[in-house]
Design a protein around this motif. Structure first.
Motif, PDB file in Angstrom:
ATOM      1  N   GLU A 128       0.828  -1.203   0.000  1.00 16.79           N
ATOM      2  CA  GLU A 128       0.000   0.000   0.000  1.00 16.79           C
ATOM      3  C   GLU A 128       0.856   1.243   0.000  1.00 16.79           C
ATOM      4  O   GLU A 128       0.563   2.227  -0.673  1.00 16.79           O
ATOM      5  N   ASP A 129       1.972   1.218   0.774  1.00 15.97           N
ATOM      6  CA  ASP A 129       2.857   2.370   0.813  1.00 15.97           C
ATOM      7  C   ASP A 129       3.451   2.648  -0.551  1.00 15.97           C
ATOM      8  O   ASP A 129       3.555   3.793  -0.980  1.00 15.97           O
ATOM      9  N   LEU A 130       3.857   1.603  -1.232  1.00 16.78           N
ATOM     10  CA  LEU A 130       4.427   1.775  -2.555  1.00 16.78           C
ATOM     11  C   LEU A 130       3.405   2.336  -3.521  1.00 16.78           C
ATOM     12  O   LEU A 130       3.675   3.255  -4.280  1.00 16.78           O
ATOM     13  N   ARG A 131       2.192   1.793  -3.514  1.00 18.58           N
ATOM     14  CA  ARG A 131       1.161   2.275  -4.417  1.00 18.58           C
ATOM     15  C   ARG A 131       0.769   3.702  -4.070  1.00 18.58           C
ATOM     16  O   ARG A 131       0.486   4.511  -4.938  1.00 18.58           O
ATOM     17  N   ALA A 132       0.762   4.015  -2.774  1.00 15.35           N
ATOM     18  CA  ALA A 132       0.354   5.353  -2.361  1.00 15.35           C
ATOM     19  C   ALA A 132       1.304   6.415  -2.877  1.00 15.35           C
ATOM     20  O   ALA A 132       0.923   7.557  -3.063  1.00 15.35           O
ATOM     21  N   PHE A 191       4.027  24.305   1.855  1.00 15.56           N
ATOM     22  CA  PHE A 191       3.623  23.650   0.612  1.00 15.56           C
ATOM     23  C   PHE A 191       4.216  22.247   0.478  1.00 15.56           C
ATOM     24  O   PHE A 191       3.657  21.402  -0.219  1.00 15.56           O
ATOM     25  N   GLY A 192       5.331  22.006   1.153  1.00 12.38           N
ATOM     26  CA  GLY A 192       5.913  20.667   1.114  1.00 12.38           C
ATOM     27  C   GLY A 192       4.994  19.617   1.714  1.00 12.38           C
ATOM     28  O   GLY A 192       5.036  18.450   1.317  1.00 12.38           O
ATOM     29  N   LEU A 193       4.134  20.028   2.648  1.00 10.77           N
ATOM     30  CA  LEU A 193       3.208  19.082   3.269  1.00 10.77           C
ATOM     31  C   LEU A 193       2.190  18.528   2.279  1.00 10.77           C
ATOM     32  O   LEU A 193       1.631  17.453   2.484  1.00 10.77           O
ATOM     33  N   ALA A 194       1.949  19.275   1.198  1.00  5.69           N
ATOM     34  CA  ALA A 194       0.966  18.819   0.209  1.00  5.69           C
ATOM     35  C   ALA A 194       1.531  17.776  -0.743  1.00  5.69           C
ATOM     36  O   ALA A 194       0.767  17.103  -1.442  1.00  5.69           O
ATOM     37  N   ALA A 195       2.843  17.620  -0.786  1.00  2.00           N
ATOM     38  CA  ALA A 195       3.466  16.742  -1.777  1.00  2.00           C
ATOM     39  C   ALA A 195       3.018  15.286  -1.686  1.00  2.00           C
ATOM     40  O   ALA A 195       2.719  14.667  -2.721  1.00  2.00           O
ATOM     41  N   PRO A 196       2.939  14.661  -0.487  1.00  2.00           N
ATOM     42  CA  PRO A 196       2.517  13.256  -0.442  1.00  2.00           C
ATOM     43  C   PRO A 196       1.123  13.022  -1.010  1.00  2.00           C
ATOM     44  O   PRO A 196       0.905  12.083  -1.779  1.00  2.00           O
ATOM     45  N   ARG A 197       0.178  13.888  -0.655  1.00  2.00           N
ATOM     46  CA  ARG A 197      -1.182  13.721  -1.154  1.00  2.00           C
ATOM     47  C   ARG A 197      -1.233  13.922  -2.671  1.00  2.00           C
ATOM     48  O   ARG A 197      -1.909  13.170  -3.388  1.00  2.00           O
ATOM     49  N   GLY A 213       8.569   3.324  -1.119  1.00  2.00           N
ATOM     50  CA  GLY A 213       8.348   4.619  -1.736  1.00  2.00           C
ATOM     51  C   GLY A 213       7.429   5.484  -0.903  1.00  2.00           C
ATOM     52  O   GLY A 213       7.652   6.682  -0.739  1.00  2.00           O
ATOM     53  N   GLY A 214       6.345   4.884  -0.383  1.00  2.00           N
ATOM     54  CA  GLY A 214       5.425   5.639   0.459  1.00  2.00           C
ATOM     55  C   GLY A 214       6.101   6.141   1.719  1.00  2.00           C
ATOM     56  O   GLY A 214       5.860   7.264   2.163  1.00  2.00           O
TER      57      GLY A 214
END
Length: 428
Positions: A7-11, A91-97, A362-363
């Motif tokens: 899931e982490d990888l796909r996320a 703005f860096g906080l938005a990168a994962p989403r 990756g996640g």
């Protein structure tokens, strides 16, 4: 545990490894496509990295002309020195989403587009508010790209994390130094126009954006950036439960504090000690350029060590020696102190390397990168302002230099803790 890793990888927009037979059946040309795409990815990584500081260092070179032409007050000019760190944090906080939703390549491409628009338009808006807004736009693009660079390395070069981290870190340092050194000559060559001098850096960002557009389209064609599924948005344990994440965030923040203080105030320290203004500027460039070769060496060295704490301690000692030299004989050993502090500021490269090493998936990398960099840049905001205030209150640099040296102690402690051989997934 396996399903969580998948899931982490796909996320993060990275497909989980499939059984070898299934992978061959589904995409027999996949390895060949990846092999053909390696040069493109390497060039894309370098081009993107070259743009991750130009918006900041190019402005510093022409700030006097910008202030005079736009009628910018000293308070607003001072605010501009803290805006980059604030934007990198927020703005860096938005990168994962964004990476989960659109894929990391598409987000980096959008980041380059934001940098291009911000740099190209801000010199021509005709007022301070518009200049600030477009600066924020460019810095937002830098922020999300900052966070996703470690993921890009981990995803496309999983067996070469150290060398590729070194390569893009070196490109970041080269881009920062190049923008600082070349902006004034560019402006002079184009009719002494500060607007053209600043705006010209949009061309480099546009070139990077076009290349990442190709990467993003290829990703989508290959199915590597499939739309997020419901499972990707399933609640996961907060990364704030990881002691390693906190240690890395603190380490990143204190080293960023030192770097911004040195970049912002070292020329003034040298000038107040009697060094010629032109020489003080060259000394500042030497500090930045010292990090270029080290950015390539440090990640390789870190990848070979079981515990990276020894590198943290060595870099910290270089910093302590540099600050001691500035305190005792700022003009007499100016070139030596500039080099010592340039070596110490290579802790930035080491922090980026640790982000890639302290997560297995990756996640995990993108979550750790967002947390460590956002937290770190928030920590760094007060530092340059405090140093300026202390200099004004005390009338000299002894107290500010003592503060800068004292910060090396918690930086070393946090870095040693972050350098332990463990991953954040083990702690969540």
């Amino acid at each position: 545990m396996a399903s969580t890793a998948d899931e982490d990888l796909r996320a993060a927009g990275t497909s989980a490894p499939a059984p070898a037979s299934a992978a061959r059946a589904a995409s027999p040309a996949g390895p060949a496509r990846r092999a053909r795409g390696v040069p493109l990815l390497v060039v894309g990584l370098v081009l993107a990295a070259l743009n991750l500081r130009s918006a900041v260092t190019s402005l510093g070179s022409l700030l006097k002309e910008v202030r005079a032409d736009l009628g910018m007050s000293g308070a607003v000019a001072g605010l501009l020195t803290s805006v980059p760190a604030f934007c990198f944090a927020v703005f860096g906080l938005a990168a994962p989403r964004l990476a989960r939703r659109f894929g990391p390549a598409a987000v980096v491409c959008a980041g380059m587009a934001a940098i291009t628009a911000g740099l190209a338009l801000r010199p021509y808006v005709g007022g301070v508010p518009g200049f600030l807004v477009l600066s924020v736009l460019a810095l937002a693009g830098i922020a999300v790209s900052n966070v996703l660079m470690p993921l890009a390395v981990r995803r496309w070069f999983p067996d070469r994390v150290g060398p590729m981290t070194g390569l893009y870190s070196m490109a970041i340092a080269a881009g920062a130094a190049g923008a600082a050194a070349a902006t004034v000559p560019l402006a002079d060559a184009m009719g002494h126009s500060w607007r053209l001098g600043l705006g010209s850096w949009a061309l480099l960002a546009a070139a990077a954006g076009l290349l990442w557009l190709v990467v993003a389209r290829r990703d989508r064609t290959d199915g590597a950036a499939a739309p997020a599924a419901a499972a990707q948005d399933a609640p996961r344990t907060s990364i704030t439960r990881s002691p390693t994440a906190w240690a890395l965030g603190i380490f990143f923040g204190i080293q960023a504090t030192g770097a911004y203080i040195v970049m912002g105030w070292m020329p003034a320290i040298f000038r107040d000690a009697g060094v010629a203004p032109s020489t003080a500027g060259v000394l500042s460039a030497v500090t930045m350029l010292t990090g270029v070769p080290l950015a390539f060496v440090l990640p390789r060295l870190a990848a070979r060590l079981p515990h990276q704490g020894v590198l943290v301690v060595i870099l910290g000692c270089f910093g302590l020696a540099g600050y001691a030299g500035l305190w005792l004989a700022p003009a007499g050993g100016a070139w030596v102190w500039a080099v010592l502090l340039g070596v110490s500021n290579s802790a930035f490269t080491l922090a980026l390397t640790l982000i890639g090493m302290r997560a297995r998936t990756g996640g995990g990398v993108v979550r750790l990168s967002a947390f460590a960099q956002s937290m770190g840049y928030l920590i760094s905001i007060p530092g340059p302002l405090l140093v300026g205030w202390l200099n004004e209150r005390t009338g000299g640099w002894d107290v500010p230099l003592a503060l800068m040296a004292a910060l090396m102690v918690p930086q070393i402690v946090a870095g040693v803790l972050a350098g332990r051989a463990r991953t954040v997934e083990d702690e969540l």
